[in-house]
Design a protein around this motif. Structure first.
Motif, PDB file in Angstrom:
ATOM      1  N   ASP A 254      76.976  63.191  39.076  1.00 30.65           N
ATOM      2  CA  ASP A 254      75.722  63.543  39.985  1.00 30.65           C
ATOM      3  C   ASP A 254      74.373  62.535  39.737  1.00 30.65           C
ATOM      4  OD1 ASP A 254      77.302  65.583  41.121  1.00 30.65           O
ATOM      5  OD2 ASP A 254      75.418  66.479  41.717  1.00 30.65           O
TER       6      ASP A 254
ATOM      7  N   THR B 196      75.834  57.956  40.822  1.00 30.95           N
ATOM      8  CA  THR B 196      75.031  57.962  42.158  1.00 30.95           C
ATOM      9  C   THR B 196      73.907  57.026  41.837  1.00 30.95           C
ATOM     10  OG1 THR B 196      73.239  59.637  41.295  1.00 30.95           O
ATOM     11  CG2 THR B 196      75.286  60.212  42.623  1.00 30.95           C
TER      12      THR B 196
ATOM     13  N   THR C  87      69.666  65.840  41.030  1.00 32.24           N
ATOM     14  CA  THR C  87      70.030  65.146  42.451  1.00 32.24           C
ATOM     15  C   THR C  87      70.456  65.761  43.620  1.00 32.24           C
ATOM     16  OG1 THR C  87      72.113  64.402  41.579  1.00 32.24           O
ATOM     17  CG2 THR C  87      70.358  63.179  40.799  1.00 32.24           C
ATOM     18  N   SER C  88      71.390  66.594  43.095  1.00 31.41           N
ATOM     19  CA  SER C  88      72.118  67.285  44.405  1.00 31.41           C
ATOM     20  C   SER C  88      72.540  68.632  43.844  1.00 31.41           C
ATOM     21  CB  SER C  88      73.242  66.391  45.005  1.00 31.41           C
ATOM     22  OG  SER C  88      74.370  67.000  45.677  1.00 31.41           O
TER      23      SER C  88
ATOM     24  N   GLU D 200      67.891  70.764  43.179  1.00 30.41           N
ATOM     25  CA  GLU D 200      67.216  69.345  43.734  1.00 30.41           C
ATOM     26  C   GLU D 200      65.948  69.072  43.521  1.00 30.41           C
ATOM     27  OE1 GLU D 200      68.618  68.158  47.486  1.00 30.41           O
ATOM     28  OE2 GLU D 200      70.796  68.820  47.216  1.00 30.41           O
TER      29      GLU D 200
ATOM     30  N   GLY E 144      68.107  67.007  52.823  1.00 30.51           N
ATOM     31  CA  GLY E 144      69.017  65.847  53.307  1.00 30.51           C
ATOM     32  C   GLY E 144      68.521  64.643  54.268  1.00 30.51           C
TER      33      GLY E 144
ATOM     34  N   ASN F  99      67.817  61.178  55.310  1.00 30.33           N
ATOM     35  CA  ASN F  99      68.343  59.921  54.899  1.00 30.33           C
ATOM     36  C   ASN F  99      68.608  58.788  55.811  1.00 30.33           C
ATOM     37  OD1 ASN F  99      71.285  59.500  56.375  1.00 30.33           O
ATOM     38  ND2 ASN F  99      70.937  61.702  56.192  1.00 30.33           N
TER      39      ASN F  99
ATOM     40  N   PHE G  11      67.489  61.737  44.053  1.00 30.42           N
ATOM     41  CA  PHE G  11      68.519  60.907  43.442  1.00 30.42           C
ATOM     42  C   PHE G  11      67.634  60.079  42.193  1.00 30.42           C
ATOM     43  CE2 PHE G  11      71.246  62.713  46.553  1.00 30.42           C
ATOM     44  CZ  PHE G  11      72.373  62.778  45.867  1.00 30.42           C
TER      45      PHE G  11
ATOM     46  N   ASP H 239      64.248  65.102  50.646  1.00 32.84           N
ATOM     47  CA  ASP H 239      63.793  66.464  50.783  1.00 32.84           C
ATOM     48  C   ASP H 239      62.269  66.579  51.211  1.00 32.84           C
ATOM     49  OD1 ASP H 239      66.707  67.025  50.162  1.00 32.84           O
ATOM     50  OD2 ASP H 239      66.062  67.614  48.365  1.00 32.84           O
TER      51      ASP H 239
END
Lengths: 304, 304, 304, 304
Positions: C94, C98, D45-46, D53, D168, D170, D202, D256
């Motif tokens: 992750d 990434t 990151t996720s 996150e 999310g 993007n 990220f 986000d």
């Protein structure tokens, strides 16, 4: 020759003698050593328009400095020794002594220098600033002055070695796009950063704008102008362009070093690093047909 | 007056007129804008020994720049307008045009400046470097030249405003230890960094070494020497010391700004920030009894 | 014992076995390697509340990495080997895969480790992410998978060594003011940063808040609470305080290393660096009377 | 639609509700606030593989914080409110309270949030760590606890708002080379960094590796695998590839935010910035045909 599918041109970089000084700036922490080193080496890309060529050579951890504090070695260079002395006096007095918690030590002769016979000392009499309150001391085996200032004591050597080094080592990175050329130039800078005994004096180590001697159109008053044969955005208008058809971004890395071996090592590391980046097309180097300087760095020899 | 138990001395900072230029350097990314701005403002702490007083004013996000790219505004200052012009030519030509992906725009008159009548333009004829390959264009409403160079096109304005600003705004931070004085000075710098229209030209924004005019011992050849009355390590040897008994570290913050209001705002923010740090004892300011300059910043007025 | 007039307490740091992994993250440039290493080692100060203890060990220049690109070595540690495997899978998947342009290589066994017998491999099967488009390759003598992703190919080893290392090496820096303690802690961190084979997992390498086992007041539901005997602001209210009268700031440096020799080297370098900062009063270390762990680092032995 | 000759695809980004917390971490200096914020938001990151996150929202100068010190606002997000509470407790306790000189304040409700009705408080009872030595105080109008620790006092609020935000958001940046895609992604990140109320979780804000739900080859045990239709290095082997013929590097920016308006603003600024970089070919966005989430950000609407 090819490295990772990147064409290496069969050419050489031409470099010239330059007077080099090399100093260690330490501070309480790495950050403040870096701040002082950065200020002291700013406005120092090229002696065409700057009063010196200057840059950060390398970091020295606290375990290896005279005063047990972290430091950065800088180099301040000029064609003339007198100018190096003048620049040291001004840059140390105004940009290092004024920076928090600093001390300065001479780092020439460099233990790995090839030819130490040329090396001479210049006197930078900072201790007079102490106005009689200064004192002599020995720190880590070095004779220093201790000068009382606002944040405590400023510690410095006064004699700094100046030696004949090598200026203008260089290579060009040509890539399909400006972005890839930039990433490759950064990769080259990152590779050379760790090599002791040299600096890349241009901003962040990268040269975006190359010049030719003289001018086609404004020759009456311009001694230098853009190297139009190396300009990607006008390649279609310049019959004798040197920009390959698939190249849209070019950067040059320029290196000043304490001697030929160091510049050769830096060029080699930088070129190899640039060739790890996708879409780099070609590596070349700048020379004046051998008229400029006595030092020639042939790319094929470096990379064989 | 006390702030967070820190004594504010009833005194004033004395400042003087200075010729100010203010430019925006943009680049493809924030990092390369910062690199160019740093190189272009280096070796620029004080015109005593440096060719200019220069520093980074503030960051400008891409949504607010003429070319939609991130940038830093810098200021380059000197007592004489001609010197500002000379310095702009050299610093832009050697430290910005050579930096990756940059463009340069004039940022004077500053929309918040008090007195715009003094403002004049200087011509920095960078376009001749283009050797006839340059062209005119309009970017974000600004008239610019587009100069083909190695990494693509360099974009710049040629006329830059120079205006009468305020040089030498200042205050002193005195703390029980050098470490606390340093943390407080950093806190002050961090606070002032966000204020548009001013720079702190010394290394990292902090002055570690203060000077007095003349010299007690070396007056024949030294025009300035350490301000021994403000040196903590010799306070016991100096009968008229200005260092309080419980103070062992002092830093000064020096500010050059576009006008009095900006310098006042910066001093206020910096002093308040310094007073958040434990073990800071006292805030003072530097003046020459009103002989140096027409601008007086009284601490009590700023902080009331 | 005294170093630069700083009292070294005659005590020892007590440390415990911890399962250690050690990986190299490379990228196109130093910056992106650092970004990936930072994200992958975040939320990793202490396994009391974090899923791992993690940090950056050291920078590796491009000339010394398997793929000729710059990189950072990180360490991810936990008491249990299974947890190390789980954490590697999640953090690599992750936070590294990434990140732009990265590759990952195993760096255990470390060439300088004392005891290699304990070392075992864990399988982190990242290649399944390639969904059949992955391929095997050899990069710099290492067996890797090449996984096609959005920005090109992600290259990684799948087996990572996990070995018994040493967790919880530590020392305390006590200074007259919080500011001086902070500068000294930073100096210690800067010194230890260059030592290969260890990490300082706390934020920026520094611990501001120490804990004791259990609680005086909330013992029913708190397993740990503030080490009130080491809290300067309440020293006058705590009869058995361990804070010296002239101390107002304390920081701890905690070190996890691949073996005892590395932790010893790091502690020594860090303590010596802290003692260069004025107003540091005392260096101590944390132990539980020998009950916690088998490793004891006696300050006098380290510094003799 | 085209911006600077970059094709904007007529598509939309699909986003989903996420529980958001938003906190301000202040410290003595900007650097230590940043260090704490970075550690506290790492490994975030996720929520596919990370426990939350998380990321840095924006810098807040000392003039605008409750305690007059510089700070960074962070966001910690998860699908479930309980998980946000758990993560806050662990990340504040282990990564912020342990960091030098920090304090923490709640920053929700955000003054610009559209829908405040959903916002609820979670209790993060850090004060029990004080073991009875903690006290209540008011700082900048906020009710806080003061907890004595090693470096002085740690100041924090205990109740933190958690609100329904948007996860999310993007867009994809496609360029001729990996290098240009990377510079463009960095330009986008630099543009979005200044926008309050959102994070790019990220590494460095950039996603190098996209995933699809499920797997073609390993569907028995892999819930997600590489988005092979978006992988440039295998585009010739994938009949239904989405990679244009002239594209060799793709990055995604994921956002986000506290609400739709903020995510829309961030996407717009990021896309515009990416389009300033030469050799960027196309901007697209990720969606699941409207099945994933209720929020749709149509690129044409954003950029009209």
């Amino acid at each position: 020759m090819k490295i990772n599918n990147v064409e290496i041109e069969d050419t050489f970089a031409e470099a010239f003698p330059i007077q080099v000084s090399r100093l260690l700036i330490t501070a309480a922490t790495e950050y403040y050593a870096r701040i002082a080193a950065t200020e002291a080496t700013g406005f120092g890309t090229s002696i065409i328009g700057c009063p010196a060529e200057a840059g950060i050579d390398c970091f020295v951890p606290s375990s290896k400095t005279p005063d047990g504090r972290p430091g950065y070695i800088i180099m301040v260079c000029h064609m003339k020794k007198d100018k190096v002395k003048e620049q040291l006096l001004e840059r140390l007095g105004d940009c290092v002594m004024t920076a928090p918690t600093t001390a300065v030590f001479n780092m020439l002769p460099f233990e790995r220098m090839e030819d130490k016979t040329q090396e001479k000392k210049v006197d930078v009499r900072l201790h007079f600033f102490g106005d009689g309150f200064e004192s002599k001391a020995v720190v880590g085996g070095k004779n220093v002055y201790v000068i009382p200032i606002m944040n405590g004591d400023f510690v410095c050597e006064e004699e700094y070695g100046v030696a004949k080094g090598v200026g203008g080592g260089n290579f060009f990175i040509m890539a399909e796009t400006q972005g890839s050329a930039l990433v490759a130039a950064q990769a080259a800078v990152d590779a050379i950063n760790g090599i002791e005994g040299c600096i890349m004096p241009f901003p962040g180590g990268i040269v975006a704008s190359g010049s030719k001697v003289g001018s086609l159109k404004y020759s009456k008053f311009m001694k230098a102008s853009t190297n139009h044969r190396m300009a990607p955005t006008i390649k279609s208008k310049v019959p004798d362009t040197q920009v390959p058809a698939n190249v849209n971004g070019i950067y040059e890395i320029v290196i000043d070093g304490v001697d030929e071996a160091t510049v050769a090592k830096a060029m080699t590391a930088g070129i190899k690093a640039a060739c790890t980046i996708p879409s780099v097309v070609k590596i070349s180097a700048g020379n004046y047909g051998g008229k400029l300087g006595p030092y020639k760095f042939e790319l094929y020899k470096l990379l064989q």
